[in-house]
Scaffold this motif. Structure first.
Motif, PDB file in Angstrom:
ATOM      1  N   ASP A   1      10.417   3.832   2.427  1.00 30.83           N
ATOM      2  CA  ASP A   1      11.390   4.959   2.552  1.00 30.83           C
ATOM      3  C   ASP A   1      10.863   6.241   1.540  1.00 30.83           C
ATOM      4  OD1 ASP A   1      11.560   3.894  -0.066  1.00 30.83           O
ATOM      5  OD2 ASP A   1      13.918   3.456   0.192  1.00 30.83           O
ATOM      6  N   LYS A   2       9.411   6.027   1.413  1.00 33.05           N
ATOM      7  CA  LYS A   2       8.920   7.191   0.510  1.00 33.05           C
ATOM      8  C   LYS A   2       9.095   8.410   1.267  1.00 33.05           C
ATOM      9  CE  LYS A   2       5.303   5.792  -1.643  1.00 33.05           C
ATOM     10  NZ  LYS A   2       5.776   5.692  -2.912  1.00 33.05           N
TER      11      LYS A   2
ATOM     12  N   LEU B   1       0.152  10.213   4.640  1.00 33.03           N
ATOM     13  CA  LEU B   1      -0.367  11.057   5.871  1.00 33.03           C
ATOM     14  C   LEU B   1      -0.187  10.370   7.170  1.00 33.03           C
ATOM     15  CD1 LEU B   1      -3.263  13.233   4.233  1.00 33.03           C
ATOM     16  CD2 LEU B   1      -0.684  13.565   4.328  1.00 33.03           C
ATOM     17  N   SER B   2       0.168  10.947   8.217  1.00 33.36           N
ATOM     18  CA  SER B   2       0.208  10.353   9.558  1.00 33.36           C
ATOM     19  C   SER B   2      -0.399  11.610  10.460  1.00 33.36           C
ATOM     20  CB  SER B   2       1.777  10.182   9.681  1.00 33.36           C
ATOM     21  OG  SER B   2       1.943   9.894  11.473  1.00 33.36           O
ATOM     22  N   THR B   3      -0.910  11.022  11.739  1.00 34.28           N
ATOM     23  CA  THR B   3      -1.425  12.019  12.596  1.00 34.28           C
ATOM     24  C   THR B   3      -0.372  12.375  13.575  1.00 34.28           C
ATOM     25  OG1 THR B   3      -2.316  10.189  13.991  1.00 34.28           O
ATOM     26  CG2 THR B   3      -3.792  10.738  12.518  1.00 34.28           C
ATOM     27  N   SER B   4       0.634  12.092  13.634  1.00 28.41           N
ATOM     28  CA  SER B   4       1.678  12.583  14.318  1.00 28.41           C
ATOM     29  C   SER B   4       3.094  12.115  14.122  1.00 28.41           C
ATOM     30  CB  SER B   4       1.571  11.949  15.853  1.00 28.41           C
ATOM     31  OG  SER B   4       1.768  10.424  15.756  1.00 28.41           O
ATOM     32  N   HIS B   5       3.983  12.750  14.272  1.00 29.40           N
ATOM     33  CA  HIS B   5       5.539  12.534  14.028  1.00 29.40           C
ATOM     34  C   HIS B   5       5.942  11.185  14.620  1.00 29.40           C
ATOM     35  CE1 HIS B   5       6.307  16.520  12.471  1.00 29.40           C
ATOM     36  NE2 HIS B   5       5.725  16.995  13.412  1.00 29.40           N
ATOM     37  N   VAL B   6       5.523  10.647  15.943  1.00 30.11           N
ATOM     38  CA  VAL B   6       5.924   9.680  16.491  1.00 30.11           C
ATOM     39  C   VAL B   6       5.388   8.519  15.518  1.00 30.11           C
ATOM     40  CG1 VAL B   6       4.106   9.173  18.109  1.00 30.11           C
ATOM     41  CG2 VAL B   6       6.032   8.076  18.378  1.00 30.11           C
TER      42      VAL B   6
ATOM     43  N   VAL C   1       0.923  -1.091  -0.103  1.00 31.11           N
ATOM     44  CA  VAL C   1       0.059   0.036  -0.006  1.00 31.11           C
ATOM     45  C   VAL C   1       0.977   1.338   0.162  1.00 31.11           C
ATOM     46  CG1 VAL C   1      -1.579   1.306   1.310  1.00 31.11           C
ATOM     47  CG2 VAL C   1      -1.932  -1.087   1.181  1.00 31.11           C
ATOM     48  N   LEU C   2       1.760   1.296   0.756  1.00 26.71           N
ATOM     49  CA  LEU C   2       2.843   2.385   1.109  1.00 26.71           C
ATOM     50  C   LEU C   2       3.588   2.539  -0.264  1.00 26.71           C
ATOM     51  CD1 LEU C   2       4.041   2.012   4.574  1.00 26.71           C
ATOM     52  CD2 LEU C   2       2.047   3.724   3.687  1.00 26.71           C
ATOM     53  N   ARG C   3       3.919   1.661  -0.968  1.00 28.99           N
ATOM     54  CA  ARG C   3       4.666   1.641  -2.217  1.00 28.99           C
ATOM     55  C   ARG C   3       3.870   1.964  -3.509  1.00 28.99           C
ATOM     56  NH1 ARG C   3       5.969  -3.204  -2.460  1.00 28.99           N
ATOM     57  NH2 ARG C   3       4.687  -3.944  -4.161  1.00 28.99           N
TER      58      ARG C   3
END
Length: 374
Positions: free
Chosen positions: A162-163, A147-152, A139-141
């Motif tokens: 590694d996108k 998008l992420s809700t937080s840096h962590v 999926v990520l590829r």
């Protein structure tokens, strides 16, 4: 701009994103592979269409065998998704939650594709099996942007890709709704509170133990604990409170609608969230926005939100003793409570104001729709 959104229409975060985007002139088709029970939330929204693929699975004996689902139920679903995208003609497909909607978005073949990680889809799902980890990597590829809700949580996402196209877009707070309100409180009585799903990962049992320790150590204090939320552990937690002799001091308030939460949180004197795992912590941000001082565990999502000693207090996870001492500290020091409350609201205004978060999301949409490399 036209956005084809794959997401659960019943999820409060989906509802908030769709409403905010529609109010800013973005045209949204919200597609759900789950049966959708129309409660009227989207009924009067301009710029919003809802489509639900409500066909039920019939492969009861093999529902967890991924290849079979892919070749039967999911094949029909994917065909419908592709047809819906073609009919709607979006500028962007945006899939919320990687392990299901993200997979459908990836298999649709549409670009630009944006996928949003929500939490368990990167923290838990890929760890269950090697095949599920491969799904997340796939999926990520295929995604053009993540998008992420937080840096962590972004750090967790980077374990599977590694996108470079990754942006942090928090589930912020509507500060016109979550704000200090004039409320009448019982004099010389301190109310601790939490708003959370009643499941093991959120440490409600630790909070009850911490409250019991404080009650035993300081029996002269007039204190109570209000627990807002539902979940599979409710009966177990109610038994825990009863076994500790605290059924009168601890109240379980059940689930409360999001627009009613500001009034409830304003009744709290101290908000305590002792999660074992947390990708962001919207409820804590909401409490800070109302001007309620917070005590949180050192779960990574919380440590990103709260600055210890400045905008809240941070205690060790699974440590009811330390949590009870922090609770006692705030009971005894009203000036500290007021300072944490003031600084907490200022921090939310600077980092997690909902209006700013939505504009950041729209900026990502514009960037991806005009990016020639996609």
């Amino acid at each position: 701009m036209r956005i084809f959104m794959l997401s659960n229409p019943n999820a409060v975060h989906t509802q908030r994103w769709v409403k905010a985007l529609a109010e800013r002139g973005v045209v949204v088709m919200l597609y759900s592979f789950r049966p959708y029970k129309d409660n009227g939330y989207y009924q009067d929204m301009n710029n919003v269409q809802i489509k639900s693929f409500a066909k039920q699975r019939e492969l009861k004996g093999i529902r967890n065998f991924f290849p079979i689902k892919l070749l039967t139920y999911y094949r029909t679903l994917l065909k419908d998704i592709k047809a819906s995208i073609q009919s709607f003609q979006p500028d962007i497909v945006h899939a919320h939650y990687l392990s299901d909607n993200g997979l459908f978005g990836a298999l649709s073949g549409f670009h630009p594709l944006i996928v949003s990680a929500w939490g368990t889809d990167v923290y838990d799902y890929p760890k269950w099996s090697g095949s599920r980890a491969r799904v997340i990597r796939y999926v990520l590829r295929k995604a053009d942007c993540i998008l992420s809700t937080s840096h962590v949580m972004a750090k967790e996402v980077f374990k599977y890709t590694d996108k470079e196209w990754l942006f942090v877009t928090p589930f912020g707070v509507d500060m016109s709704l979550f704000k200090p309100l004039p409320v009448v409180k019982q004099k010389n009585h301190v109310v601790f509170g939490i708003v959370k799903t009643l499941s093991h990962g959120y440490g409600i049992d630790t909070l009850i133990d911490a409250f019991a320790l404080l009650r035993a150590r300081r029996p002269e204090l007039s204190i109570s604990l209000r627990i807002v939320g539902e979940g599979k552990e409710r009966e177990q937690l109610e038994r825990q409170a009863a076994d500790l002799g605290l059924s009168k001091e601890i109240s379980f308030m059940g689930r409360i609608a999001n627009d009613k939460l500001p009034e409830v949180i304003n009744q709290f004197d101290i908000f305590v969230a002792l999660s074992r795992i947390e990708s962001f912590g919207v409820a804590v941000v909401e409490a800070m926005a109302t001007g309620c001082p917070v005590i949180v565990s050192d779960a990574p999502g919380f440590t990103e939100i709260v600055e210890h000693g400045q905008s809240g207090l941070i205690v060790k996870c699974d440590d009811p003793q330390q949590a009870s001492e922090a609770m006692e500290n705030l009971v005894d020091h009203e000036e500290l409570r007021l300072s944490l409350a003031k600084n907490g609201r200022e921090r939310v205004r600077a980092l997690y104001d909902w209006g700013k978060n939505v504009e950041e999301m729209i900026s990502v949409y514009k960037l991806m729709s005009t990016n020639k490399n996609v």
